[in-house]
Design a protein around this motif. Structure first.
Motif, short mmCIF file in Angstrom:
data_model
loop_
_atom_site.label_atom_id
_atom_site.label_comp_id
_atom_site.label_asym_id
_atom_site.label_seq_id
_atom_site.Cartn_x
_atom_site.Cartn_y
_atom_site.Cartn_z
N LEU A 1 -7.19 -6.24 16.02
CA LEU A 1 -6.56 -5.47 14.95
C LEU A 1 -7.59 -4.47 14.43
O LEU A 1 -8.69 -4.87 14.04
CB LEU A 1 -6.09 -6.40 13.83
CG LEU A 1 -5.28 -5.76 12.71
CD1 LEU A 1 -3.94 -5.25 13.24
CD2 LEU A 1 -5.06 -6.76 11.60
N LYS A 2 -7.21 -3.18 14.44
CA LYS A 2 -8.13 -2.12 13.98
C LYS A 2 -7.41 -1.24 12.97
O LYS A 2 -6.28 -0.82 13.20
CB LYS A 2 -8.59 -1.26 15.16
CG LYS A 2 -9.42 -2.01 16.16
CD LYS A 2 -9.89 -1.10 17.27
CE LYS A 2 -10.75 -1.88 18.24
NZ LYS A 2 -11.37 -1.04 19.24
N SER A 3 -8.11 -0.95 11.88
CA SER A 3 -7.54 -0.07 10.85
C SER A 3 -7.78 1.39 11.20
O SER A 3 -8.64 1.72 12.02
CB SER A 3 -8.17 -0.38 9.49
OG SER A 3 -9.55 -0.09 9.52
N HIS A 4 -7.01 2.27 10.55
CA HIS A 4 -7.13 3.71 10.73
C HIS A 4 -7.56 4.40 9.44
O HIS A 4 -7.30 5.59 9.25
CB HIS A 4 -5.81 4.30 11.23
CG HIS A 4 -5.43 3.84 12.60
ND1 HIS A 4 -6.07 4.28 13.74
CD2 HIS A 4 -4.48 2.97 13.01
CE1 HIS A 4 -5.52 3.70 14.79
NE2 HIS A 4 -4.56 2.90 14.38
N TYR A 5 -8.20 3.69 8.54
CA TYR A 5 -8.59 4.26 7.25
C TYR A 5 -9.49 5.48 7.42
O TYR A 5 -9.24 6.54 6.85
CB TYR A 5 -9.30 3.23 6.38
CG TYR A 5 -8.46 2.03 6.00
CD1 TYR A 5 -7.21 2.20 5.40
CD2 TYR A 5 -8.92 0.75 6.22
CE1 TYR A 5 -6.44 1.09 5.04
CE2 TYR A 5 -8.16 -0.36 5.86
CZ TYR A 5 -6.93 -0.17 5.28
OH TYR A 5 -6.16 -1.26 4.92
N GLN A 6 -10.56 5.35 8.20
CA GLN A 6 -11.52 6.44 8.33
C GLN A 6 -10.89 7.66 9.01
O GLN A 6 -11.17 8.78 8.63
CB GLN A 6 -12.77 5.98 9.09
CG GLN A 6 -13.75 5.21 8.23
CD GLN A 6 -13.22 3.86 7.74
OE1 GLN A 6 -12.42 3.22 8.40
NE2 GLN A 6 -13.67 3.43 6.57
N GLU A 7 -10.04 7.43 10.03
CA GLU A 7 -9.40 8.55 10.72
C GLU A 7 -8.49 9.34 9.78
O GLU A 7 -8.27 10.52 9.97
CB GLU A 7 -8.58 8.05 11.91
CG GLU A 7 -9.44 7.51 13.04
CD GLU A 7 -9.00 6.12 13.45
OE1 GLU A 7 -7.91 5.67 13.06
OE2 GLU A 7 -9.77 5.49 14.18
N GLN A 8 -7.97 8.65 8.75
CA GLN A 8 -7.11 9.31 7.77
C GLN A 8 -7.93 9.94 6.64
O GLN A 8 -7.36 10.53 5.73
CB GLN A 8 -6.14 8.28 7.15
CG GLN A 8 -5.23 7.59 8.13
CD GLN A 8 -4.47 6.48 7.44
OE1 GLN A 8 -3.54 6.74 6.70
NE2 GLN A 8 -4.89 5.24 7.68
N GLY A 9 -9.25 9.78 6.71
CA GLY A 9 -10.10 10.30 5.65
C GLY A 9 -10.03 9.46 4.39
O GLY A 9 -10.37 9.90 3.30
N ASN A 10 -9.61 8.22 4.55
CA ASN A 10 -9.45 7.32 3.41
C ASN A 10 -10.61 6.32 3.40
O ASN A 10 -10.59 5.33 4.12
CB ASN A 10 -8.11 6.58 3.51
CG ASN A 10 -7.73 5.91 2.22
OD1 ASN A 10 -8.61 5.61 1.42
ND2 ASN A 10 -6.46 5.68 2.04
N PHE A 11 -11.62 6.60 2.59
CA PHE A 11 -12.81 5.76 2.58
C PHE A 11 -12.82 4.78 1.40
O PHE A 11 -13.83 4.17 1.11
CB PHE A 11 -14.06 6.66 2.56
CG PHE A 11 -14.14 7.52 3.79
CD1 PHE A 11 -14.59 7.00 4.98
CD2 PHE A 11 -13.71 8.85 3.76
CE1 PHE A 11 -14.65 7.79 6.13
CE2 PHE A 11 -13.76 9.64 4.89
CZ PHE A 11 -14.24 9.11 6.09
N HIS A 12 -11.66 4.62 0.73
CA HIS A 12 -11.54 3.66 -0.37
C HIS A 12 -11.39 2.23 0.14
O HIS A 12 -11.52 1.28 -0.62
CB HIS A 12 -10.34 3.98 -1.26
CG HIS A 12 -10.42 5.33 -1.90
ND1 HIS A 12 -11.52 5.77 -2.60
CD2 HIS A 12 -9.52 6.34 -1.94
CE1 HIS A 12 -11.31 6.98 -3.04
NE2 HIS A 12 -10.10 7.36 -2.65
N TYR A 13 -11.07 2.08 1.42
CA TYR A 13 -10.80 0.77 2.00
C TYR A 13 -11.83 0.44 3.06
O TYR A 13 -12.33 1.32 3.74
CB TYR A 13 -9.40 0.75 2.61
CG TYR A 13 -8.31 1.10 1.62
CD1 TYR A 13 -7.88 0.16 0.69
CD2 TYR A 13 -7.74 2.37 1.59
CE1 TYR A 13 -6.89 0.48 -0.24
CE2 TYR A 13 -6.76 2.69 0.67
CZ TYR A 13 -6.34 1.74 -0.24
OH TYR A 13 -5.37 2.05 -1.16
N HIS A 14 -12.11 -0.85 3.20
CA HIS A 14 -13.05 -1.31 4.22
C HIS A 14 -12.38 -1.27 5.59
O HIS A 14 -11.23 -1.70 5.74
CB HIS A 14 -13.51 -2.74 3.93
CG HIS A 14 -14.31 -2.85 2.67
ND1 HIS A 14 -15.60 -2.39 2.57
CD2 HIS A 14 -13.99 -3.37 1.46
CE1 HIS A 14 -16.04 -2.61 1.35
NE2 HIS A 14 -15.09 -3.21 0.65
#
Length: 168
Positions: free
Chosen positions: A46-59
């Motif tokens: 399971l991999k998140s896409h937070y950084q790709e979305q420019g969302n650095f509020h989440y780990h």
């Protein structure tokens, strides 16, 4: 003659007993072969896409899932939520996208499933909405990459679940 029949039966009985005793003493004559087909092994990531979305509020999440069911939900610090026990606890901010007990990844008889656990906004899996409102709560995950969104399509909680089958 009845007496002869009795002796024959006694002799036959002793003969069977000696055969059984001999077989037990000799041990198994051959090993039974396992003709079953070995089960393939799977890896589930399971991999998140937070950084790709420019969302650095989440780990960032990059987790190998090794036990099932694997429970996902919102991180809760409230002592009033004693029934919240998730393997992956996601930080979320109001208005919440992730429910306290949002979804689970399950393994049943060589099939992998994602189940919405009654979340408020639902779970989108490969474009399909799972929710109480739709009455559809479970979907089979496909081999390869599966796109998962926790909550509405605008939710920041977007993931890839990669299901790889390895030969046995």
């Amino acid at each position: 003659n009845r007496r002869g029949d009795g002796n024959e039966q006694e002799g036959a009985h002793r003969s069977v007993e000696s055969l059984i005793a001999g077989a037990l003493a000799a041990g198994p004559q051959h090993k039974s072969e396992d003709h079953s087909i070995p089960e393939p092994t799977f890896s589930v990531t399971l991999k998140s896409h937070y950084q790709e979305q420019g969302n650095f509020h989440y780990h960032a999440v990059d987790a190998e899932i090794e036990h099932f069911p694997f429970l996902i939900g919102r991180h809760v610090t409230d002592s009033m939520a004693p029934f919240v026990s998730n393997d992956l606890q996601l930080v979320d901010h109001a208005p919440y996208s992730v429910s306290k007990n949002h979804c689970s990844i399950e393994h049943h008889f060589e099939r992998f499933l994602l189940r919405d656990r009654g979340s408020t906004l639902g779970t989108i899996v490969n474009g399909e909405l799972l929710s109480v409102r739709t009455g559809h709560l479970v979907v089979e995950l496909r081999e390869g990459e599966n796109e998962i969104v926790l909550g509405s399509p605008e939710s920041p909680h977007k993931f890839s679940l990669i299901l790889e089958k390895h030969p046995a």
